[in-house]
Structure formats: C-alpha cells, structure tokens
Motif scaffolding. Structure first.
Motif, PDB file in Angstrom:
ATOM      1  N   VAL A  48       0.871  -1.180   0.000  1.00  0.00           N
ATOM      2  CA  VAL A  48       0.000   0.000   0.000  1.00  0.00           C
ATOM      3  C   VAL A  48       0.911   1.235   0.000  1.00  0.00           C
ATOM      4  O   VAL A  48       2.011   1.192   0.562  1.00  0.00           O
ATOM      5  CB  VAL A  48      -0.963   0.043   1.220  1.00  0.00           C
ATOM      6  CG1 VAL A  48      -1.927  -1.130   1.216  1.00  0.00           C
ATOM      7  CG2 VAL A  48      -0.210   0.121   2.518  1.00  0.00           C
ATOM      8  N   PRO A  49       0.467   2.335  -0.608  1.00  0.00           N
ATOM      9  CA  PRO A  49       1.367   3.482  -0.794  1.00  0.00           C
ATOM     10  C   PRO A  49       1.456   4.376   0.434  1.00  0.00           C
ATOM     11  O   PRO A  49       1.285   5.587   0.339  1.00  0.00           O
ATOM     12  CB  PRO A  49       0.721   4.216  -1.979  1.00  0.00           C
ATOM     13  CG  PRO A  49      -0.726   3.889  -1.869  1.00  0.00           C
ATOM     14  CD  PRO A  49      -0.841   2.533  -1.252  1.00  0.00           C
ATOM     15  N   LEU A  50       1.716   3.778   1.601  1.00  0.00           N
ATOM     16  CA  LEU A  50       1.690   4.544   2.853  1.00  0.00           C
ATOM     17  C   LEU A  50       2.973   4.340   3.636  1.00  0.00           C
ATOM     18  O   LEU A  50       3.400   3.200   3.859  1.00  0.00           O
ATOM     19  CB  LEU A  50       0.502   4.100   3.713  1.00  0.00           C
ATOM     20  CG  LEU A  50      -0.875   4.339   3.085  1.00  0.00           C
ATOM     21  CD1 LEU A  50      -1.956   3.662   3.906  1.00  0.00           C
ATOM     22  CD2 LEU A  50      -1.154   5.834   2.974  1.00  0.00           C
ATOM     23  N   VAL A  51       3.556   5.463   4.096  1.00  0.00           N
ATOM     24  CA  VAL A  51       4.827   5.416   4.814  1.00  0.00           C
ATOM     25  C   VAL A  51       4.714   6.339   6.026  1.00  0.00           C
ATOM     26  O   VAL A  51       4.173   7.448   5.918  1.00  0.00           O
ATOM     27  CB  VAL A  51       5.970   5.890   3.867  1.00  0.00           C
ATOM     28  CG1 VAL A  51       7.250   6.113   4.625  1.00  0.00           C
ATOM     29  CG2 VAL A  51       6.173   4.871   2.747  1.00  0.00           C
ATOM     30  N   SER A  52       5.204   5.876   7.184  1.00  0.00           N
ATOM     31  CA  SER A  52       5.174   6.748   8.368  1.00  0.00           C
ATOM     32  C   SER A  52       6.468   7.565   8.428  1.00  0.00           C
ATOM     33  O   SER A  52       7.556   7.069   8.133  1.00  0.00           O
ATOM     34  CB  SER A  52       4.951   5.934   9.642  1.00  0.00           C
ATOM     35  OG  SER A  52       6.019   5.053   9.853  1.00  0.00           O
ATOM     36  N   ALA A  53       6.308   8.835   8.820  1.00  0.00           N
ATOM     37  CA  ALA A  53       7.390   9.819   8.718  1.00  0.00           C
ATOM     38  C   ALA A  53       8.546   9.548   9.679  1.00  0.00           C
ATOM     39  O   ALA A  53       8.361   9.000  10.770  1.00  0.00           O
ATOM     40  CB  ALA A  53       6.826  11.213   8.992  1.00  0.00           C
ATOM     41  N   ALA A  54       9.740  10.032   9.266  1.00  0.00           N
ATOM     42  CA  ALA A  54      10.956   9.904  10.076  1.00  0.00           C
ATOM     43  C   ALA A  54      10.957  10.982  11.153  1.00  0.00           C
ATOM     44  O   ALA A  54      11.724  11.940  11.080  1.00  0.00           O
ATOM     45  CB  ALA A  54      12.181  10.038   9.172  1.00  0.00           C
ATOM     46  N   MET A  55      10.076  10.843  12.128  1.00  0.00           N
ATOM     47  CA  MET A  55       9.966  11.856  13.190  1.00  0.00           C
ATOM     48  C   MET A  55       9.991  11.164  14.548  1.00  0.00           C
ATOM     49  O   MET A  55       9.500  10.034  14.678  1.00  0.00           O
ATOM     50  CB  MET A  55       8.656  12.644  13.012  1.00  0.00           C
ATOM     51  CG  MET A  55       8.622  13.388  11.687  1.00  0.00           C
ATOM     52  SD  MET A  55       7.022  14.115  11.323  1.00  0.00           S
ATOM     53  CE  MET A  55       6.973  15.495  12.446  1.00  0.00           C
ATOM     54  N   ASP A  56      10.530  11.884  15.549  1.00  0.00           N
ATOM     55  CA  ASP A  56      10.723  11.198  16.842  1.00  0.00           C
ATOM     56  C   ASP A  56       9.422  11.015  17.625  1.00  0.00           C
ATOM     57  O   ASP A  56       9.424  10.357  18.672  1.00  0.00           O
ATOM     58  CB  ASP A  56      11.835  11.857  17.683  1.00  0.00           C
ATOM     59  CG  ASP A  56      11.553  13.303  18.037  1.00  0.00           C
ATOM     60  OD1 ASP A  56      10.445  13.788  17.736  1.00  0.00           O
ATOM     61  OD2 ASP A  56      12.443  13.950  18.622  1.00  0.00           O
ATOM     62  N   THR A  57       8.320  11.571  17.140  1.00  0.00           N
ATOM     63  CA  THR A  57       7.025  11.268  17.763  1.00  0.00           C
ATOM     64  C   THR A  57       6.167  10.408  16.821  1.00  0.00           C
ATOM     65  O   THR A  57       4.967  10.285  17.018  1.00  0.00           O
ATOM     66  CB  THR A  57       6.260  12.566  18.116  1.00  0.00           C
ATOM     67  OG1 THR A  57       6.286  13.442  16.976  1.00  0.00           O
ATOM     68  CG2 THR A  57       6.875  13.266  19.309  1.00  0.00           C
ATOM     69  N   VAL A  58       6.819   9.825  15.812  1.00  0.00           N
ATOM     70  CA  VAL A  58       6.052   8.985  14.872  1.00  0.00           C
ATOM     71  C   VAL A  58       6.660   7.587  14.699  1.00  0.00           C
ATOM     72  O   VAL A  58       5.979   6.580  14.959  1.00  0.00           O
ATOM     73  CB  VAL A  58       5.904   9.671  13.484  1.00  0.00           C
ATOM     74  CG1 VAL A  58       5.085   8.793  12.532  1.00  0.00           C
ATOM     75  CG2 VAL A  58       5.249  11.035  13.613  1.00  0.00           C
ATOM     76  N   THR A  59       7.925   7.511  14.255  1.00  0.00           N
ATOM     77  CA  THR A  59       8.399   6.174  13.833  1.00  0.00           C
ATOM     78  C   THR A  59       9.643   5.667  14.549  1.00  0.00           C
ATOM     79  O   THR A  59      10.749   6.187  14.339  1.00  0.00           O
ATOM     80  CB  THR A  59       8.649   6.145  12.316  1.00  0.00           C
ATOM     81  OG1 THR A  59       7.529   6.702  11.646  1.00  0.00           O
ATOM     82  CG2 THR A  59       8.863   4.721  11.826  1.00  0.00           C
ATOM     83  N   GLU A  60       9.415   4.648  15.378  1.00  0.00           N
ATOM     84  CA  GLU A  60      10.495   3.782  15.845  1.00  0.00           C
ATOM     85  C   GLU A  60      10.064   2.364  15.456  1.00  0.00           C
ATOM     86  O   GLU A  60       9.151   2.216  14.636  1.00  0.00           O
ATOM     87  CB  GLU A  60      10.725   3.967  17.353  1.00  0.00           C
ATOM     88  CG  GLU A  60      11.350   5.332  17.619  1.00  0.00           C
ATOM     89  CD  GLU A  60      11.636   5.639  19.076  1.00  0.00           C
ATOM     90  OE1 GLU A  60      11.294   4.811  19.948  1.00  0.00           O
ATOM     91  OE2 GLU A  60      12.175   6.734  19.338  1.00  0.00           O
ATOM     92  N   ALA A  61      10.682   1.349  16.054  1.00  0.00           N
ATOM     93  CA  ALA A  61      10.416  -0.022  15.575  1.00  0.00           C
ATOM     94  C   ALA A  61       8.939  -0.415  15.630  1.00  0.00           C
ATOM     95  O   ALA A  61       8.405  -0.998  14.690  1.00  0.00           O
ATOM     96  CB  ALA A  61      11.246  -1.011  16.391  1.00  0.00           C
ATOM     97  N   ARG A  62       8.256  -0.046  16.721  1.00  0.00           N
ATOM     98  CA  ARG A  62       6.848  -0.483  16.848  1.00  0.00           C
ATOM     99  C   ARG A  62       5.995   0.024  15.703  1.00  0.00           C
ATOM    100  O   ARG A  62       5.150  -0.675  15.168  1.00  0.00           O
ATOM    101  CB  ARG A  62       6.252   0.054  18.163  1.00  0.00           C
ATOM    102  CG  ARG A  62       6.353  -0.919  19.300  1.00  0.00           C
ATOM    103  CD  ARG A  62       5.530  -0.439  20.465  1.00  0.00           C
ATOM    104  NE  ARG A  62       4.187  -0.951  20.429  1.00  0.00           N
ATOM    105  CZ  ARG A  62       3.197  -0.487  21.177  1.00  0.00           C
ATOM    106  NH1 ARG A  62       3.403   0.514  22.001  1.00  0.00           N
ATOM    107  NH2 ARG A  62       2.008  -1.029  21.114  1.00  0.00           N
ATOM    108  N   MET A  63       6.195   1.290  15.360  1.00  0.00           N
ATOM    109  CA  MET A  63       5.413   1.858  14.254  1.00  0.00           C
ATOM    110  C   MET A  63       5.819   1.207  12.936  1.00  0.00           C
ATOM    111  O   MET A  63       4.958   0.874  12.114  1.00  0.00           O
ATOM    112  CB  MET A  63       5.641   3.377  14.180  1.00  0.00           C
ATOM    113  CG  MET A  63       4.933   4.038  13.040  1.00  0.00           C
ATOM    114  SD  MET A  63       3.142   3.940  13.171  1.00  0.00           S
ATOM    115  CE  MET A  63       2.869   5.152  14.458  1.00  0.00           C
TER     116      MET A  63
END
Ligand code: XMP
Length: 479
Positions: A48-63
């Motif tokens: 699917v064309p969806l990516v979570s942003a490289a931000m410290d309140t958005v993406t670490e391993a769990r996301m």
C-alpha cells in the motif's frame, strides 16, 4: 484535463492537493480488483502506498512493524544514537520473517530463566519460545516455551530443568512448508525446529508464519529476504559527525533503504552523500526533501534510488514563515515527477497528507507513495506516552516537528539540529512546532481507512492500479 496540460497551464502557481479535484468516470471493474502495489525506491516495493514519517514522535520499531504488517513501511527517525537506531532496525527485521527463520534465537541449557527474561526485555523480543541447545556442539535439547516460563516456580533454575524435552523436529532441507504445517497441527505445537543430521539447529518454522505463507493473500510488506522492510533516516557525509558509523551499523542490520533526511536536500553535500553510499554499500538510497526539477536531477544523476518531495506542507512546519520557501505539494510533486518518471525511479509525497483523497491526488500527479506524520502520531505504536487531560478525560499524544525547539534543544537530538543545519547555531530557530493530537488506537485502523479511501478514489476515476491512475485522472481546479 490531463495532468501535463493542467500543470503547464498553471506554470508559476503553487498548488496544494486541496486546490484540485479529480473527475469521476464510467468504470467497468469492481474496487476489489484494484491494486495499490507500488515502489518506495528502485528495489523496495510496498503493498500500500503509505509510509510513516521519520519523526521522533512517529516512527520507531513499533510503528515500522505496524506499517509493514499492513503493507506499508516506516522510516526510523534519527534523533537516536547510531547504535540505538540500528537496534530499532534490527527489531523490525526480526519482528517477523515470512518463511523459515534461518538463525533462530537459541539459549544454552545451563542458563537461568532469569537471564533469559533479562535478554528478552533488553532485546524486546516479541516471541515466547526459545530453542535450547547444549554447549558442546550446539545440539538441540529442548524448547523453552511461554507455557514453561509461566509455570516455572523459581527464576534461578536452569532452563534444562523446566524446558520441554524431546521437541518435535523436522530435518533441514527435507521439510516443506506444507509438511511443517501438518506436523504442527497434528502435534498442536507453535514452533517446529529444523535440525541437521547431527542434531544442530538449522532453522525454525513458526505456526504464524507458516499459516501466513499458506494463506493466499497476505497484507504484510515483506522484502525479498522474507522480512519486514524498513527505512532509516541519516544525515550528510562530512556535515554530521556520525554519518559513516550510522550507515555502517544500519547496513549491518540489513536496513532496506537509507533516507537522507534534510529539510533541503538540493545541496552538493546531499549529492556527495548519495554517491558515497552507492559506491560502498548495496542498499537503496532515497534523499529528500526537494520540490523542484534541478535538485531532483542532480540527486538522480548521483545514483539516488528514489526521491522524497515536500518542503513546507507539513502540519507542524514553519518553513514558509521562517524561510519564505517551499512550493505547495501538488506543484512540487508534478515538477519532480517530470524528472523521476524519465528515470523510472519512484517519488514520495511528504507533508500535509491527512485525507485519503489528498493521497489519491498526489498519486495521480506522479507520487508513488505518501508519507504521513500527524496521521500516525496519535496511534498506539508511535513513541511516547498517552497523556490524559485531567479536565476533559480526553487521551492525547505529543506530536512535534523535527525542527521544533523541543526536538532540537535536547543535545541528544543532534539529528534534528542537523536536519535543519543548526548544529553550530547559538540561538536555535524553530522551523516547526509542538502540538498534541488525539489518541486514536492502533495504526492498523488508520492504514486500513487510508487504503480503503484511496481504493475508492481510484475506482471512481477508473484506475485499476497506480500507474493507470496517472493516465486516467482528469484534473479540475477547485474555486
Ligand atoms: P504531516 O503533515 O504528515 O507532515 O504532519 C510530516 C512531514 O513534515 C515534515 N516535518 C517538518 N517540516 N519543520 C518542517 O518544516 C519541522 O519541524 C518538521 N518536522 C517534520 C517532514 O517532512 C515530515 O515527514
């Protein structure tokens, strides 16, 4: 009007997705025939064309795991030490392997239950069964299951005293996935170790993986290595002191894509960083962000495997106020896609994408995927605690721009300062702000809502996949 004519007629204007609408058509197929498959970079696909942003309140391993689980991908942010960021990547790569686990985590029979608990905590393993081996040649002697752990009376005992002995096994090289499934079902077991003729461990099937493999269609976004795909943000060679170490550690953990993560990637330093990585490492590199043709061309000529577009549309962004720069996303995507499409390289649209309809529009203009920050910041899997409002009882999470003072002030967060080239500045200039977003539960819900909306939009436009969306879409300007 088709996209080229539409944008050429509006040369000199900076259009947002909101300024555009797409016309509907007579359609001869049904929505479930629509494919959302796409590419993140030259060698990395998405379901699917969806990516979570490289931000410290958005993406670490769990996301990143949640994104991959439902067909997308996460970019691990870089406000982490190189070692910590590599650990996050490792966690994603070990979260799930589609197929045989070639090097299952084993414990020695003389280790205590307590030491295994500690390791599980440290490494944040999500699984409960460990293979138990003896020290001499590593022969399999048992399996320490979640059940064994639960009924174990003392943490000081050695694993051999509480493990399940004589586990059911298969012979490596001689056990197909169907045979593994039948054996697991017959014996009611969740893991099947594969052993050599000497009895040493050669692999492991888990019931969940085997079931998923045998299911016709799986939503997970697996790479060619059979593992979840993950990207990680990095800085510039020669500007950020730890870039070389960071890249080496990330590649060592099998990161799929390195995202050169800068507020403005149209620079000679970004070009040099792309060249350096492509010369040394067999990994895809996607620099960003940019919003016009010349930066895109320079980065592609340097060997970039994808491009990220969006300089100002982010929901916590202050770019326009601080610098007066950045084209709106629709125009920026169109301009950059003119270059990426000639080279058959994917382009990501980043910032301000909240509604699935906005995503349909940027895909129609030329993006291959959408990057979302705020949309995923309120989910269960984003880093940070849920905050409960004392007065209203509403649950929220913190969401902040990587260029906000909060993100840049902390000396540990050099990634943020470097993204905005403020490493040496005495007085930090905020290029983003902090806010709170409602807590919305699991990311799965958001991914499915977005994917569902995108599919509906494509259906009404008469596009059965993302490439045909660009051909079919008819553009109108909203008044
Ligand atoms: P959304 O709209 O999804 O946007 O929240 C996420 C994207 O915003 C960018 N970003 C920033 N841009 N100052 C900026 O100018 C910031 O502090 C900032 N933090 C993130 C980034 O591209 C992200 O993917």
């Amino acid at each position: 009007m088709k996209r080229n004519e539409f944008f050429q007629q509006r040369e000199g204007r900076s259009l947002k997705p909101d300024d555009i609408t797409l016309n509907t058509k007579f359609v001869e197929f049904v929505p479930k025939q629509i494919s959302l498959a796409t590419r993140f970079s030259r060698n990395v696909t998405l379901k699917v064309p969806l990516v979570s942003a490289a931000m410290d309140t958005v993406t670490e391993a769990r996301m990143a795991i949640a994104m991959a689980r439902w067909g997308g991908m996460g970019i691990i942010h870089r406000n982490l030490t190189p070692h910590k960021q590599a650990e996050e990547v490792d966690r994603v790569k070990n979260a799930c392997k589609f197929g045989l686990i070639e090097q299952p985590i084993c414990v020695f029979e003389d280790e205590t239950v307590e030491s295994i608990d500690r390791r599980r905590e440290e490494k944040q393993y999500h699984f409960h069964s460990f293979l138990v081996i003896e020290r001499l040649i590593g022969r399999l002697v048992g399996v320490f299951t979640g059940q064994d752990r639960r009924f174990c009376k003392s943490l000081a005992v050695q694993v051999r005293e509480v493990m399940t002995r004589n586990p059911v096994t298969g012979i490596f090289g001689d056990t197909t996935v169907v045979q593994a499934f039948e054996k697991m079902r017959e014996k009611k077991i969740k893991v099947l170790p594969l052993i050599s003729t000497l009895g040493t461990v050669r692999g492991l099937w888990t019931l969940a993986d085997v079931e998923r493999m045998l299911a016709q269609s799986v939503p997970d976004n697996f790479g060619s290595d059979g593992r979840y795909q993950v990207a990680a943000a990095i800085g510039l060679l020669g500007v950020d002191k730890d870039t070389e170490e960071r890249v080496a550690l990330l590649v060592d953990k099998h990161v799929d894509v390195l995202k050169i993560d800068m507020a403005h990637a149209g620079t000679a330093a970004a070009v040099e960083t792309v060249k350096w990585i492509k010369c040394i490492y067999p990994v895809d590199v996607v620099p960003g962000n940019v919003s016009e043709e010349s930066a895109t061309r320079h980065l592609l000529e340097a060997g970039a495997d994808g491009i990220m577009v969006g300089q100002s549309p982010g929901s916590v962004c202050k770019s326009k106020q601080v610098k007066g720069t950045g084209l709106a996303l629709a125009t920026a995507v169109y301009k950059c896609a003119q270059i990426t499409e000639k080279c058959d390289v994917p382009l990501g649209a980043d910032g301000g994408l909240w509604h699935p309809g906005d995503i349909v529009k940027v895909l129609a203009i030329g993006a291959s995927f959408a990057v979302c920050g705020r949309r995923f910041a309120g989910t269960e899997e984003s880093p940070g605690d849920v905050i409960e409002d004392e007065e209203t009882g509403l649950r929220k999470k913190l969401y902040r721009g990587m260029g906000s003072l909060g993100a840049m002030r902390d000396r540990m967060n050099m990634g943020s300062r470097e993204r905005y080239l403020q490493n040496d500045m005495e007085e930090l200039v905020a290029e983003g702000f902090e806010t709170e977003v409602p807590y919305v539960g699991p990311a799965e819900k958001i991914t499915k809502t977005l994917a569902g909306g995108i599919r509906k939009g494509m259906f009404e436009i008469g596009a059965y996949d993302i490439p045909s969306l660009r051909i079919e879409a008819d553009f109108y300007e909203e008044q």
